[in-house]
Structures are given as C-alpha cells and as structure tokens.
Write an enzyme that holds these catalytic residues in place. Structure first.
Site, PDB file in Angstrom:
ATOM      1  N   GLU A   1       1.054  -1.643   0.133  1.00 36.93           N
ATOM      2  CA  GLU A   1      -0.207  -0.434  -0.188  1.00 36.93           C
ATOM      3  C   GLU A   1       1.325   1.182  -0.286  1.00 36.93           C
ATOM      4  OE1 GLU A   1      -3.280  -0.113   2.836  1.00 36.93           O
ATOM      5  OE2 GLU A   1      -3.283  -1.835   3.346  1.00 36.93           O
TER       6      GLU A   1
ATOM      7  N   GLU B   1      -7.760  -2.970  -3.247  1.00 40.85           N
ATOM      8  CA  GLU B   1      -8.739  -1.943  -2.395  1.00 40.85           C
ATOM      9  C   GLU B   1      -8.571  -1.033  -2.833  1.00 40.85           C
ATOM     10  OE1 GLU B   1      -5.526  -1.134   1.322  1.00 40.85           O
ATOM     11  OE2 GLU B   1      -6.008  -3.391   1.801  1.00 40.85           O
TER      12      GLU B   1
ATOM     13  N   ASP C   1       2.498   0.231   3.727  1.00 38.77           N
ATOM     14  CA  ASP C   1       2.407  -0.887   4.199  1.00 38.77           C
ATOM     15  C   ASP C   1       2.694  -2.032   3.673  1.00 38.77           C
ATOM     16  OD1 ASP C   1       1.891  -3.523   5.796  1.00 38.77           O
ATOM     17  OD2 ASP C   1      -0.329  -3.504   5.133  1.00 38.77           O
TER      18      ASP C   1
ATOM     19  N   GLU D   1       3.235   0.609   7.699  1.00 33.55           N
ATOM     20  CA  GLU D   1       3.273  -0.324   8.681  1.00 33.55           C
ATOM     21  C   GLU D   1       4.335  -1.541   8.391  1.00 33.55           C
ATOM     22  OE1 GLU D   1      -1.026  -0.453   7.393  1.00 33.55           O
ATOM     23  OE2 GLU D   1      -1.067  -2.714   7.885  1.00 33.55           O
TER      24      GLU D   1
ATOM     25  N   LYS E   1      -8.098  -4.993  13.364  1.00 31.50           N
ATOM     26  CA  LYS E   1      -9.400  -5.772  12.522  1.00 31.50           C
ATOM     27  C   LYS E   1     -10.567  -6.243  13.305  1.00 31.50           C
ATOM     28  CE  LYS E   1      -5.968  -5.334   8.861  1.00 31.50           C
ATOM     29  NZ  LYS E   1      -5.108  -5.949   8.014  1.00 31.50           N
TER      30      LYS E   1
HETATM   31  P1  PGA Z   1      -5.181  -7.781   4.268  1.00 34.83           P
HETATM   32  O1  PGA Z   1      -4.459  -6.431   3.964  1.00 34.83           O
HETATM   33  O2  PGA Z   1      -6.856  -7.264   4.269  1.00 34.83           O
HETATM   34  O3  PGA Z   1      -5.442  -7.968   2.700  1.00 34.83           O
HETATM   35  O4  PGA Z   1      -5.235  -9.020   5.121  1.00 34.83           O
HETATM   36  C1  PGA Z   1      -4.675  -5.661   4.615  1.00 34.83           C
HETATM   37  C2  PGA Z   1      -3.318  -5.071   5.056  1.00 34.83           C
HETATM   38  O5  PGA Z   1      -2.225  -5.788   5.346  1.00 34.83           O
HETATM   39  O6  PGA Z   1      -3.287  -3.934   6.615  1.00 34.83           O
HETATM   40 ZN    ZN Z   2      -1.217  -4.359   6.906  1.00 32.20          ZN
END
Ligand code: PGA
Ligand code: ZN
Length: 404
Positions: A161, A201, A235, A276, A327
C-alpha cells in the site's frame, strides 16, 4: 426485551467476488446485521476463517445456524462481554478454528448493533458504553491507499500500500482531499503513459521498476494538489516477501540492514512517515531498531500484532510500534477488539481502525474509529464504493454529533 430471539446467516459476495457471511441477530423487535470482510495478506496468528474446501462458506453458515444460534438463544445483546465470552468458550480453540473467526465476529458485531437498536441509542453511544479509553484525536486521520501492490495487485509494486494520510479534523474536507489526490494521480499516470488498473483496495495498480517509483508518483500528485498537512504512508506487508531469512523485492534480496536503509532513504527522498509492517511478523526487535535509526517514522503493527492485546502489549514494551492496526475480524469478537484498543492506548500506542482487502458495504469500522477517538481510519481508495461507504459514514457521524 434484550434476549436473542433469532440468529440468521447467509452467503453474500465480497468485493473480490468471494463468498462471505451476512449475519443477522434479532432480539425481539431489535435487529442488527454485519457483513463480514476477509483478508488476503493475513497474519499467521489471526483468527481462523472457516471456509469449505472450495472457498465457500456453507460450513460457517451451518456453524452459526445449528450451533451458535441455539447456544445464544435468550442471551442479552446488551451484555457484550458475556455474549463474547460465551462465543469464545463455545468455540473452545485458541484461534477460533472450530466455529470460525468469520462466524464469531459476525455474530458479535451484529449483536452490538441489535443492542444499540434495542436500547434506542446510537451505535457510537453504545460502543462508548462498553469501554472508555484515552482518545488519540477528535476525528481520525484517513489512511488512503491510492497505489496498490503486493498481494492486492499481482504484478504490481512489491509494497502492498502507498497511502496519503490526511491531517484535518474535518472529515468531509479530508475525503475531498483524498479524492482530489486520487484524480490528479490518475492524470499523472495517464500523462506518463502508465497503464494502470485497479487493485483489490481500489487504488491504482501497475508494474514498477523500483520500490521508489510509486512513492515518487504519489509525492508528485500531493505536491500538485498543494494541500497542507498531507503525509505519505506505506504498508510494506513485509511477511509477504520474506522467505528463507531474506526479503525478496523485484529480483533482489535484502537483509534486514539493507531493507532498513532503503526505508530510511524513502523518508529522506519522498518524505515517507507512516510505515506499517516494514519487517516480517516476528521481527519485533527490527521494528524497534528502525525507529531508533530514524525517529521520524511512525511504525505500525498489523501482521505483527493481529489485534491481539498481548501481542500489542509485548510490541509496545519493546518500543517496536507507535501505532497499531485494529481489524475486528483478525481477533474474532468485538470485546477482544476493544480490549486490544484499550491495551494499545494504555501503552501510548495509537489505533488505526482498518478494513480488509476483501470488503463488504458494511461501515461498522467507522463507528468504532469515531467512538474511541482512533488516530486513523484505513479504508482504501475512495473511488471504490465498498471503501467509500466507510469514509462517508465517518463524515455522517462527525457532522451529526448530537446523533452520538
Ligand atoms: P488484508 O490486507 O486485508 O489483505 O489482510 C490489509 C493489510 O495488510 O493492512
Ligand atoms: Zn497491513
């Protein structure tokens, strides 16, 4: 009447077209639902996602309807901790392998929504009644992933990212800024003849010749927009390119020292601040060493910490992280999610509440981010509808404080 009268599960599709769960919890006339997201670059310590051999969710639907629903019948939805403890003990495994973290988080969050509805209060007010913690900010900064790579865009940048991070407390304005940078970046890519598609994303995805190239393009878009306060973030999701003791990027191998030096050069050349998972998911001391070498970095744990209170406490004690990704489906219940946030704040670590790469149109994470004064909300590119709903929900909540 707060006792559960029914729980339903059904199969829906996520933004990648994969099967996922919609859970509905009813307590008399009150009702709450949650559409469960799904990750691709998952940490190995995350809650287990229960799937059929062909990737479907028939087993998870069955777990909810035949086992969880009868066991939770009559349980008070307003007693979130007791409800979640019941879910955890019913599953009985350390990583929620038996009933599935996807089934459990669906029931847990749908129950919280049913509770708010039953109590006739907003979801934000209900969440705040579950825990109090030191807020980082009045409204979260937006962590907006505009260039996708890694496991979210095969053949694209090795870094997963490339983000802009807004600064203003005015979320409507922050969203407009992100949309403006996204448009300008699209124009720059077109002018350069770079053929970009969209990654998981919603950000641009294209093949690159170097780690630096996407940061240079994003930096150019930010400068063109001339918006004060915007920062760059990334990230790396470094576990995804760590193998046999080395980091493999664009045909080259980096040891920890070489990768660390490269991150520092990204700070010096492109002004990268937020970083990240710069190293693999067990590399706590390497995070701490990078922070010492370049104190301007805000290092963020995701695969490193997996929304787990004990992992966050350990990483914080070793000064490895200044912020942590939160998350809910990574840990599997709302109570454990809030516990992780509380432990982070008690250790002066900021929380960044996050979507997953496989998303639904659910906007629950915006309420969590606002309710607990999170430092950030990370929800992908605003042009993707399943991402934009999260930012728009945050605009709505922050505009209507009376509503909270
Ligand atoms: P993921 O990635 O939802 O595919 O695990 C998001 C992240 O790594 O922040
Ligand atoms: Zn991540």
């Amino acid at each position: 009447m707060n006792g559960i009268t029914a729980i339903h599960a059904e199969r829906i599709r996520d933004s990648r077209g994969k099967a996922t769960l919609r859970i509905i919890v009813e307590a008399g006339d009150a009702r709450g639902a949650f559409d469960v997201p799904s990750g691709a670059s998952t940490g190995s310590r995350e809650a287990h996602e229960l799937r059929d051999d062909d990737g479907g969710v028939t087993r998870a639907v069955h777990a909810v309807e035949s086992e969880i629903a009868p066991a939770l019948s009559g349980t008070d939805v307003t007693k979130q901790r007791a409800l979640d403890e019941l879910l955890i003990s019913l599953d009985g495994t350390p990583r929620k392998e038996r009933l599935g973290g996807n089934a459990l988080i669906g029931v847990s969050i749908a129950a919280a929504r049913a509770a708010a509805s039953s109590l006739h209060i907003s979801l934000v007010a209900h969440l705040r009644s579950l825990a109090s913690m030191m807020p980082s900010r009045e409204t979260p900064r937006l962590f907006v992933n505009l260039i996708n790579g890694g496991k979210h865009a095969e053949g694209g940048s090795p870094i997963q990212e490339h983000q802009i991070v807004t600064e203003t407390d005015n979320i409507a304005q922050a969203l407009q800024q992100a949309e403006q940078v996204e448009r300008v970046l699209g124009d720059i890519l077109e002018a350069r003849g770079i053929l970009a598609r969209r990654g998981d994303e919603g950000g641009y995805a294209f093949s690159v010749n170097s780690i630096d190239e996407p940061f240079a393009l994003l930096g150019e878009a930010v400068r063109t927009c001339n918006i004060p306060g915007l920062s760059l973030g990334a990230d790396a999701a470094a576990s995804s390119f760590f193998n046999d003791g080395a980091y493999h990027v664009l045909g080259e191998s980096y040891d920890t020292a070489a990768l660390s030096a490269h991150y520092r050069s990204l700070h010096e050349t492109h002004g990268l601040i937020f970083l990240e998972d710069p190293f693999h998911e067990d590399a706590v001391p390497d995070f701490a060493a990078l922070k010492t070498a370049q104190p301007a970095f805000i290092l963020i744990g995701d695969d490193l910490t997996t929304t787990n209170a004990e992992s966050i406490r350990a990483a914080a004690k070793q000064h490895a992280i200044q912020a942590v990704i939160i998350k809910p489906n990574q840990i599997g219940t709302l109570t454990e999610t809030i516990e992780a946030m509380k432990v982070a704040r008690e250790n002066s670590v900021h929380c960044i509440v996050s979507h997953r790469s496989g998303e639904t149109h659910d906007d629950f994470i915006a309420d969590v981010a606002y309710a607990f004064g999170a430092y950030g909300l990370k929800a992908g590119a605003p042009s993707a509808p399943e991402r934009k709903v999260k930012y728009e929900r945050l605009v709505e909540i922050s505009h209507d404080r009376a509503h909270t």
